[in-house]
Design a protein around this motif. Structure first.
Motif, short mmCIF file in Angstrom:
data_model
loop_
_atom_site.label_atom_id
_atom_site.label_comp_id
_atom_site.label_asym_id
_atom_site.label_seq_id
_atom_site.Cartn_x
_atom_site.Cartn_y
_atom_site.Cartn_z
N GLU A 68 12.72 -14.12 -18.03
CA GLU A 68 13.60 -13.01 -18.36
C GLU A 68 13.81 -12.12 -17.13
OE1 GLU A 68 11.88 -10.92 -21.61
OE2 GLU A 68 12.04 -12.60 -23.01
N SER A 69 14.88 -11.34 -17.13
CA SER A 69 15.14 -10.40 -16.05
C SER A 69 15.53 -9.04 -16.62
CB SER A 69 16.25 -10.93 -15.13
OG SER A 69 16.45 -10.05 -14.04
N PRO A 70 14.57 -8.34 -17.23
CA PRO A 70 14.88 -7.04 -17.83
C PRO A 70 15.29 -5.99 -16.80
CG PRO A 70 12.52 -7.40 -17.79
CD PRO A 70 13.15 -8.69 -17.39
N ALA A 71 14.89 -6.20 -15.53
CA ALA A 71 15.26 -5.23 -14.50
C ALA A 71 16.77 -5.14 -14.34
CB ALA A 71 14.62 -5.62 -13.17
N GLU A 72 17.46 -6.25 -14.51
CA GLU A 72 18.93 -6.25 -14.40
C GLU A 72 19.55 -5.35 -15.46
OE1 GLU A 72 20.31 -10.25 -14.54
OE2 GLU A 72 19.45 -10.79 -12.59
N GLN A 73 18.98 -5.36 -16.66
CA GLN A 73 19.50 -4.52 -17.74
C GLN A 73 19.30 -3.04 -17.42
OE1 GLN A 73 17.58 -5.88 -21.34
NE2 GLN A 73 17.96 -8.03 -20.86
N VAL A 74 18.15 -2.71 -16.83
CA VAL A 74 17.87 -1.31 -16.48
C VAL A 74 18.83 -0.83 -15.39
CG1 VAL A 74 16.15 0.30 -15.59
CG2 VAL A 74 15.47 -1.51 -17.18
N VAL A 75 19.04 -1.68 -14.38
CA VAL A 75 19.97 -1.32 -13.30
C VAL A 75 21.38 -1.13 -13.85
CG1 VAL A 75 21.11 -2.18 -11.22
CG2 VAL A 75 18.62 -2.33 -11.44
N ALA A 76 21.79 -2.02 -14.74
CA ALA A 76 23.13 -1.90 -15.34
C ALA A 76 23.26 -0.59 -16.11
CB ALA A 76 23.40 -3.08 -16.26
N GLU A 77 22.20 -0.20 -16.80
CA GLU A 77 22.22 1.05 -17.57
C GLU A 77 22.31 2.26 -16.64
OE1 GLU A 77 19.59 3.18 -21.14
OE2 GLU A 77 19.21 1.09 -20.56
N ILE A 78 21.58 2.21 -15.54
CA ILE A 78 21.62 3.31 -14.57
C ILE A 78 23.02 3.43 -13.96
CG2 ILE A 78 20.81 4.05 -12.29
CD1 ILE A 78 18.03 2.96 -13.10
N LYS A 79 23.59 2.30 -13.58
CA LYS A 79 24.92 2.33 -12.96
C LYS A 79 25.98 2.78 -13.94
CE LYS A 79 24.15 -0.99 -9.22
NZ LYS A 79 24.59 -2.25 -8.59
N ALA A 80 25.85 2.37 -15.21
CA ALA A 80 26.82 2.79 -16.22
C ALA A 80 26.81 4.30 -16.42
CB ALA A 80 26.51 2.09 -17.55
N ALA A 81 25.67 4.91 -16.14
CA ALA A 81 25.54 6.37 -16.26
C ALA A 81 25.90 7.09 -14.97
CB ALA A 81 24.12 6.73 -16.68
N GLY A 82 26.35 6.33 -13.97
CA GLY A 82 26.78 6.93 -12.71
C GLY A 82 25.71 6.99 -11.65
N GLY A 83 24.57 6.35 -11.89
CA GLY A 83 23.49 6.37 -10.92
C GLY A 83 23.54 5.20 -9.96
#
Length: 305
Positions: free
Chosen positions: A49-64
């Motif tokens: 699994e690659s849960p880190a990709e999901q966290v990065v996507a969430e951060i970027k979606a919020a403008g981070g």
């Protein structure tokens, strides 16, 4: 503008649980985050699994701003490349949050060599290896006249502070992490680095897998009241410790549960008696009980009867 605006942060084991909340919280306060996660199972096995990709996507979606890192932080080369990725991608490194780990719980008498070695390796070496490479960078920056307001936040545990039946490997590693934090604070002070540790209590894969009683204790309240076991409760202290505001706090360990923050002290000297000469063994039968009666009572080991 957040309290970590523009700071570069590494969070290990940031794909799930407490680490995920740390990464999101730092990003919300303006930090650029390297989200490290190997994608391992609860016992450290590779589950693809690659849960880190999901966290990065969430951060970027919020403008981070964030990037993925899938290195094994217990590997010397993996830890080195993790630190270098932060520097190469974002131009530096300000905060290292060591969080990654897993469990292989067994009673000491039934624990295998690999159960011991793997947990000690991931938790203890997995804290030291990234720290070692980050410390090398911070020392070089300081010597070059570019001292950074650097922060290390390690993850210990109540098990490491007080012991926990059935978790001898994990508790030993976490105890080592607490001392490593104090050691780091002393050795790195001259380079602008502070080091602190947390001992969190929250709902994660580790805690909810520890049996029905623990899972029930960690469950979210059904009435919508404050969820004391929400892992997001742990992150505000970690973010503050990672900010420049925390410059005067170093070498300390904090328990964090719900809305409660507690300062924990390590080993301290209790009562003593100096004979001024070598003791005879027979003399100590009356001395030791008296010294113990005059000293603080230890906190009970978790799970002890």
């Amino acid at each position: 503008m957040g309290i970590c605006d523009g700071r570069v942060v590494i969070v290990t084991g940031a794909g799930r649980g407490i680490g995920r909340e740390h990464a999101l919280a730092f990003a919300a306060e303006g930090a650029k985050v390297v989200v490290n996660d190997l994608g391992a199972g609860l016992d450290g096995s590779n589950v693809g699994e690659s849960p880190a990709e999901q966290v990065v996507a969430e951060i970027k979606a919020a403008g981070g701003d964030a990037v993925v890192n899938g290195n094994d932080i217990s590997s010397w080369e993996g830890a080195r490349d993790l630190v270098h990725q932060a520097i190469d991608t974002f131009g530096g490194l300000d905060v290292l949050v060591n969080n990654a780990g897993f469990l292989r719980d067994k009673m000491l008498v039934g624990m295998s060599e690999s159960d011991w070695d793997n947990v000690i390796n991931v938790h203890l070496k997995g804290h030291y290896a990234p720290l070692r490479h980050a410390a090398e960078y911070w020392r070089a920056e300081s010597k070059a006249g570019r001292t950074r307001q650097a922060r290390v936040i390690n993850t210990s545990s109540g098990a490491g502070l007080f012991g926990s039946v059935g978790q001898g490997n994990y508790a030993t590693a976490k105890a080592g992490i607490a001392l490593l934090t104090i050691q780091t604070a002393a050795e790195m002070k001259g380079y602008g680095v502070t080091a602190n540790a947390i001992a969190p209590s929250a709902r994660t894969r580790m805690t909810t897998s520890a049996g029905e009683a623990m899972a029930a204790q960690m469950a979210a309240p059904e009435d919508g009241s404050f969820d004391a076991m929400d892992p997001a409760n742990v992150s505000p202290l970690v973010v503050w410790l990672g900010s420049e505001e925390s410059a005067e706090v170093s070498g300390r360990v904090f328990e964090v549960e719900g809305g409660k923050v507690t300062v924990c002290d390590g080993w301290q000297r209790g009562a003593s008696e100096d004979k001024g000469a070598r003791w005879d063994p027979a003399e100590l039968g009356s001395v030791v009980p008296r010294l113990l009666s005059e000293s603080p009572t230890p906190v009970p080991v978790y799970g002890a009867r």
